[in-house]
Scaffold this motif. Structure first.
Motif, PDB file in Angstrom:
ATOM      1  N   VAL A 110       0.837  -1.203   0.000  1.00  0.00           N
ATOM      2  CA  VAL A 110       0.000   0.000   0.000  1.00  0.00           C
ATOM      3  C   VAL A 110       0.873   1.254   0.000  1.00  0.00           C
ATOM      4  N   MET A 111       1.896   1.294   0.860  1.00  0.00           N
ATOM      5  CA  MET A 111       2.729   2.488   0.977  1.00  0.00           C
ATOM      6  C   MET A 111       3.595   2.707  -0.262  1.00  0.00           C
ATOM      7  N   ILE A 112       4.075   1.627  -0.873  1.00  0.00           N
ATOM      8  CA  ILE A 112       4.875   1.774  -2.107  1.00  0.00           C
ATOM      9  C   ILE A 112       4.027   2.422  -3.193  1.00  0.00           C
ATOM     10  N   ASN A 113       2.797   1.981  -3.333  1.00  0.00           N
ATOM     11  CA  ASN A 113       1.927   2.543  -4.371  1.00  0.00           C
ATOM     12  C   ASN A 113       1.524   3.979  -4.056  1.00  0.00           C
ATOM     13  N   ILE A 114       1.284   4.282  -2.787  1.00  0.00           N
ATOM     14  CA  ILE A 114       0.993   5.662  -2.405  1.00  0.00           C
ATOM     15  C   ILE A 114       2.200   6.542  -2.702  1.00  0.00           C
ATOM     16  N   GLY A 115       3.405   6.053  -2.366  1.00  0.00           N
ATOM     17  CA  GLY A 115       4.621   6.821  -2.629  1.00  0.00           C
ATOM     18  C   GLY A 115       4.830   7.079  -4.107  1.00  0.00           C
ATOM     19  N   ILE A 116       4.629   6.052  -4.935  1.00  0.00           N
ATOM     20  CA  ILE A 116       4.788   6.206  -6.383  1.00  0.00           C
ATOM     21  C   ILE A 116       3.798   7.235  -6.920  1.00  0.00           C
ATOM     22  N   PHE A 117       2.554   7.177  -6.439  1.00  0.00           N
ATOM     23  CA  PHE A 117       1.550   8.154  -6.863  1.00  0.00           C
ATOM     24  C   PHE A 117       1.965   9.571  -6.462  1.00  0.00           C
ATOM     25  N   GLN A 118       2.453   9.735  -5.242  1.00  0.00           N
ATOM     26  CA  GLN A 118       2.817  11.066  -4.741  1.00  0.00           C
ATOM     27  C   GLN A 118       4.069  11.624  -5.414  1.00  0.00           C
ATOM     28  N   LEU A 119       4.894  10.756  -5.998  1.00  0.00           N
ATOM     29  CA  LEU A 119       6.085  11.251  -6.711  1.00  0.00           C
ATOM     30  C   LEU A 119       5.700  12.107  -7.907  1.00  0.00           C
ATOM     31  N   ILE A 162      -3.767   4.237 -10.328  1.00  0.00           N
ATOM     32  CA  ILE A 162      -2.454   4.893 -10.233  1.00  0.00           C
ATOM     33  C   ILE A 162      -1.742   4.920 -11.569  1.00  0.00           C
ATOM     34  N   ASN A 163      -1.768   3.820 -12.299  1.00  0.00           N
ATOM     35  CA  ASN A 163      -1.007   3.722 -13.551  1.00  0.00           C
ATOM     36  C   ASN A 163      -1.260   4.868 -14.531  1.00  0.00           C
ATOM     37  N   PRO A 164      -2.528   5.307 -14.743  1.00  0.00           N
ATOM     38  CA  PRO A 164      -2.739   6.393 -15.718  1.00  0.00           C
ATOM     39  C   PRO A 164      -2.227   7.751 -15.268  1.00  0.00           C
ATOM     40  N   ARG A 165      -1.876   7.912 -13.986  1.00  0.00           N
ATOM     41  CA  ARG A 165      -1.562   9.239 -13.464  1.00  0.00           C
ATOM     42  C   ARG A 165      -0.103   9.416 -13.067  1.00  0.00           C
ATOM     43  N   ILE A 166       0.772   8.533 -13.532  1.00  0.00           N
ATOM     44  CA  ILE A 166       2.184   8.642 -13.187  1.00  0.00           C
ATOM     45  C   ILE A 166       3.045   8.532 -14.438  1.00  0.00           C
ATOM     46  N   GLY A 167       4.322   8.897 -14.289  1.00  0.00           N
ATOM     47  CA  GLY A 167       5.295   8.649 -15.343  1.00  0.00           C
ATOM     48  C   GLY A 167       5.861   7.238 -15.206  1.00  0.00           C
ATOM     49  N   GLN A 168       6.715   6.841 -16.138  1.00  0.00           N
ATOM     50  CA  GLN A 168       7.341   5.512 -16.133  1.00  0.00           C
ATOM     51  C   GLN A 168       6.291   4.400 -16.080  1.00  0.00           C
ATOM     52  N   ASN A 169       5.254   4.530 -16.897  1.00  0.00           N
ATOM     53  CA  ASN A 169       4.164   3.554 -16.876  1.00  0.00           C
ATOM     54  C   ASN A 169       4.647   2.137 -17.156  1.00  0.00           C
ATOM     55  N   GLY A 170       5.609   2.016 -18.078  1.00  0.00           N
ATOM     56  CA  GLY A 170       6.102   0.686 -18.436  1.00  0.00           C
ATOM     57  C   GLY A 170       6.701  -0.032 -17.243  1.00  0.00           C
TER      58      GLY A 170
END
Length: 381
Positions: free
Chosen positions: A89-98, A161-169
């Motif tokens: 959960v925290m890894i995904n929250i962190g990636i989103f917040q980046l 999360i995937n549609p709203r971040i960079g480095q999607n691949g």
């Protein structure tokens, strides 16, 4: 080494200890990168990543201890599962917040998932009251709520999360690897009862891929930040053209290399009146439109920059490009595609002339165009 010794070192506690120790090294390296970013950028996303990696580190330290004591009690199993879910959960929250500021709506969604996580954790202890089964069945079914909840988190992460971040691949690859790892774990636990040594080994090795991709994800973020810092230091924030300092440096370099340099100097006509009558927002829009036209027309022949205010300059280093023809193309496009016109002057490098003098000549030619009717191109003579 005989076959039994090799098998024991690979599939037994020594192999498990070695694999988890190596994973711990990767996690620590990723954590150090995140801490470095947190100290330099002070962004909540890096704090979330540090917390997530700290939880993951605690999880694997516990797994290292368990390698020598495979039989785990209910409390130990619950702690392992809770750490695993919280880390994800925290890894995904962190990636989103980046890549995104945390708005109120996003905060509400995060709180909702923490509450759902707490509810999923509670099913571990409530299971004995819901199920009428033997002790072995209860031990298997107790963690089922948390295990299935991880599948739900995987699906939601990919969807939200995937549609709203960079480095999607990379992110998609991370989720795919995590899905494979968790599927292996579920099959190993509920179908094969942890009695397949190869599946046990595979379940331990596949997370290497996940954490290596996560390390590369954070490292790539560092590169993105460095590129953004460098780009902002050499470009104008509004028009995205090169700033005056960088343009002057490139012009000086070209002259020192004895390239066939020409300079075009342009100024938007009646720009102050536009700002006064239609507002600075309209003025900014016009600046961006003109800058885009200048950039498109010069991308194959040289570079362009914002010299100051509504003034833009072009350096031509292609000997086959006539500066008067290029300037005329820019002038004509600005007149037809925007609500303004431009006056333009150009000059060509001659022996004994430096960068400042070359720009000054183009500026004076532009001033002549301004004072003789505007919306025209004049060459230095």
């Amino acid at each position: 080494m005989d076959r039994d010794s090799f098998s024991q070192s690979l599939f037994g506690p020594p192999g498990t200890l070695w694999i988890h120790s190596m994973l711990t090294v990767i996690i620590v390296m990723t954590m150090l990168l995140s801490i470095r970013l947190l100290l330099s950028r002070r962004k909540i996303g890096y704090f979330s990543m540090v917390v997530a990696l700290g939880i993951t580190l605690a999880q694997y330290m516990q797994l290292i201890g368990r390698a020598w004591a495979p039989e785990a009690g209910d409390v130990q199993t619950f702690i392992e599962l809770t750490l695993k879910v919280l880390a994800f959960v925290m890894i995904n929250i962190g990636i989103f917040q980046l890549y995104n500021p945390t708005r109120k709506r996003d905060s509400a969604v995060m709180i909702l998932f923490f509450l759902l996580t707490a509810a999923a954790c509670s099913t571990y202890w409530l299971a004995p009251y819901w199920l009428e089964s033997s002790g072995v069945q209860t031990k298997l079914l107790r963690p089922l709520g948390l295990e299935l909840y991880l599948f739900l988190l995987l699906f939601v992460s990919f969807l939200l999360i995937n549609p709203r971040i960079g480095q999607n691949g990379k992110y998609q690859a991370m989720l795919t690897v995590y899905f494979i790892t968790h599927t292996l774990h579920m099959a190993n636990l509920y179908i094969f009862d942890n009695r397949q040594p190869f599946l046990n080994l595979l379940e331990q090795i596949v997370p290497f891929v996940f954490h290596i991709i996560l390390f590369l994800f954070i490292f790539e973020r560092i590169i993105e930040i460095m590129q953004a810092i460098y780009t902002s230091s050499i470009t104008d924030g509004l028009t995205k053209l090169y700033n005056r300092k960088y343009f002057h440096g490139r012009l000086t370099q070209a002259i020192q290399q004895r390239l066939p340099v020409s300079v075009i100097f342009s100024d938007i006509d009646n720009f102050k009146k536009l700002n006064d009558t239609k507002g600075h927002h309209m003025g900014d829009q016009v600046l961006k439109q003109v800058a885009q036209i200048v950039k498109e027309e010069t991308e194959d022949t040289g570079i362009c920059g914002r010299y100051g205010g509504e003034e833009m300059v072009v350096m031509i280093i292609d000997a086959s490009t006539a500066p008067d023809e290029l300037a005329e193309r820019i002038r004509a496009r600005v007149e037809s595609e925007t609500i303004v016109t431009v006056s333009m002057g150009h000059s060509k490098l001659k022996k004994g002339i430096g960068p400042d003098e070359l720009v000054k000549q183009a500026d004076e030619a532009m001033y002549k165009a301004k004072t003789t009717g505007k919306n025209k191109v004049v060459g230095w003579s």
